[in-house]
Design a protein around this motif. Structure first.
Motif, short mmCIF file in Angstrom:
data_model
loop_
_atom_site.label_atom_id
_atom_site.label_comp_id
_atom_site.label_asym_id
_atom_site.label_seq_id
_atom_site.Cartn_x
_atom_site.Cartn_y
_atom_site.Cartn_z
N TYR B 132 75.48 -39.98 35.48
CA TYR B 132 74.57 -39.09 36.19
C TYR B 132 75.20 -38.66 37.51
CZ TYR B 132 70.11 -37.03 37.50
OH TYR B 132 69.11 -36.14 37.82
N HIS B 134 74.73 -36.60 39.85
CA HIS B 134 73.89 -35.76 40.70
C HIS B 134 73.29 -36.59 41.82
CE1 HIS B 134 74.35 -32.95 37.42
NE2 HIS B 134 73.85 -33.86 36.58
N HIS B 135 72.70 -35.89 42.79
CA HIS B 135 72.05 -36.58 43.89
C HIS B 135 70.98 -37.55 43.36
CE1 HIS B 135 69.73 -37.37 47.47
NE2 HIS B 135 68.66 -36.99 46.80
N THR B 205 63.69 -40.25 32.86
CA THR B 205 62.60 -39.83 33.75
C THR B 205 62.84 -40.35 35.16
OG1 THR B 205 61.11 -39.86 31.85
CG2 THR B 205 60.09 -39.81 34.03
N GLU B 208 65.36 -38.28 36.98
CA GLU B 208 64.79 -37.01 37.45
C GLU B 208 63.94 -37.22 38.71
OE1 GLU B 208 64.72 -34.25 33.44
OE2 GLU B 208 62.81 -34.82 34.34
N ASN B 211 66.33 -37.71 41.52
CA ASN B 211 66.97 -36.44 41.86
C ASN B 211 66.03 -35.49 42.58
OD1 ASN B 211 68.05 -33.48 40.34
ND2 ASN B 211 69.40 -34.71 41.62
N GLY B 212 64.73 -35.84 42.61
CA GLY B 212 63.76 -34.99 43.31
C GLY B 212 63.13 -33.93 42.43
N ARG B 213 63.44 -33.95 41.13
CA ARG B 213 62.91 -32.92 40.24
C ARG B 213 61.54 -33.29 39.66
NH1 ARG B 213 67.43 -33.16 36.34
NH2 ARG B 213 66.43 -31.50 35.15
N ARG B 214 61.07 -34.50 39.98
CA ARG B 214 59.74 -34.94 39.56
C ARG B 214 59.10 -35.65 40.75
NH1 ARG B 214 58.44 -35.55 34.03
NH2 ARG B 214 60.24 -35.14 32.70
N ASP B 215 57.81 -35.66 40.76
CA ASP B 215 57.08 -36.40 41.77
C ASP B 215 57.36 -37.90 41.59
OD1 ASP B 215 54.71 -36.17 43.81
OD2 ASP B 215 54.26 -37.88 42.50
N ASP B 218 55.10 -39.56 39.10
CA ASP B 218 54.89 -38.82 37.86
C ASP B 218 54.56 -39.73 36.68
OD1 ASP B 218 54.70 -36.18 36.89
OD2 ASP B 218 56.59 -36.39 35.80
N ARG B 232 60.48 -35.40 28.23
CA ARG B 232 61.72 -34.68 27.88
C ARG B 232 62.94 -35.57 27.59
NH1 ARG B 232 60.30 -30.98 32.05
NH2 ARG B 232 61.88 -31.86 33.40
#
Lengths: 248, 248
Positions: B132, B134-135, B205, B208, B211-215, B218, B232
């Motif tokens: 992974y 990514h940030h 999940t 994500e 990475n800040g793409r989900r609360d 969540d 997903r």
């Protein structure tokens, strides 16, 4: 033409060594294929700091090549990495002058050798360590390592097949660290050059010393006799890593 | 007949999962082949604590089988290990009574998931981590992990294809530890049971969220909606390890 120096890592497990071979997958072959693509069909020759055998790994192998045209070093790194298989990674890219030569400019090299000391072969280490499931005295190995330091004739530690006449090399440092968490003994050797299979033969001899089957100062005798038959064993390729190559 | 309980480790890279399949190399297949040899031709059925998919590893998978005749547990360990390929290791052998069942007796399981957070794929980690690049905010992940603890309906985290009706499971602990030395984030989940692909979906999940793409909370919504489409992603098999299986 621009000369690039790249520092690369690879998992040697699925390569038939570094050097280009017809019809066999090699590190040099994979690199030259990528450069062939990047230049849209020009043959670019890759020069390595030295060969590594099938199954031997690299954390810091160094190569150079002359590229037709000039692109920033960082773009070269990204471009080649995008064409590399997952078992090769370009870690660093530099533009160097035409006097730099990956092989002839080598001043020192550091090799690492990892030994798994567990009783059974660990499924996760089988391609990344040598396995020595026998008694070992790390103290005896530490004593023996001191005998390696300095300039010696390593004729007893060169695999037949080499064509090099002069077998005198200088070892600057030789260490062994035992990690009880993962039951691994890790050797590191830094020297001005290493003969074919030399590190693997040194490790096999050191393990015999640690096991008590050789005198702790057997290296002194082996330097004298200059006889490959006396050193016998060769530790497996899977434990060996070319860690770093030093230049001027 | 004597019932044996074995604790085994395997590198899942070269297996088509745990479960026996015709013409494909599986862990169960390799074990049953060894037992077939030991019994000179009798079919011995191996029962695992559960399946693992292709590429998934085990540090402490548990199996049982009934062996015709009785040999000491330690001899069983040695005999089977001598017939195992290098990517399977029997770590422990016990004789158990006939009430023991590797699958039906499971009380808890611990899974580990290793994420390589480096920018490029590390050649030495490609089969042993998920990647992974990514940030990631480990703090956010730590907050989210707390929402997993307890009894929940994991319908959003079950791959289609499973036949299990009841998707309520209890998670006893869920942790993440980031190691800056090797740039790895290691998750551990202990629960009374895990649905098909559940750990890999949870990890995807969590990444994500990091990475800040989900609360960060969540998971609370995903427990409510009970919809696999909402979660997903599925993290790659290569990072997953069945670490330990607990019985009464």
């Amino acid at each position: 033409m621009t000369r690039y120096k790249l520092t690369i890592a690879y998992d040697g497990t699925k390569f038939h060594g570094f050097q280009r071979q017809k019809k066999l997958r090699t590190v040099q072959g994979v690199l030259e294929k990528a450069l062939f693509k990047m230049t849209k069909g020009q043959q670019v020759n890759v020069f390595g700091s030295g060969r590594t055998d099938a199954g031997v790994h690299a954390l810091g192998q160094v190569i150079h090549f002359d590229y037709p045209g000039q692109i920033p070093a960082d773009n070269m790194l990204k471009a080649i990495n995008s064409l590399m298989p997952l078992d090769v990674l370009v870690k660093k890219s530099e533009i160097v002058d035409e006097n730099f030569h990956a092989r002839y400019g080598v001043k020192k090299k550091t090799y690492m050798y990892k030994v798994d000391c567990g009783y059974y072969t660990d499924p996760f280490k089988r391609f990344y360590t040598g396995h020595y499931p026998h008694h070992l005295s790390v103290d005896k190995i530490q004593v023996a390592l001191k005998d390696l330091i300095g300039e010696h004739d390593f004729s007893s530690f060169a695999a037949s097949g080499g064509v090099i006449e002069n077998k005198v090399r200088t070892i600057y440092s030789a260490t062994a660290v035992y990690n009880e968490n993962n039951n691994e003994l890790v050797f590191e050797f830094t020297g001005n050059g290493f003969l074919y299979n030399m590190v693997r033969i040194l490790v096999a001899t050191l393990l015999e010393i640690g096991n008590g089957r050789r005198d702790v100062h057997d290296f002194l005798r082996l330097f004298e006799v200059k006889d490959r038959q006396e050193a016998r064993g060769t530790a497996p390729a899977s434990g060996l890593y070319l860690k770093e190559v030093f230049y001027q």
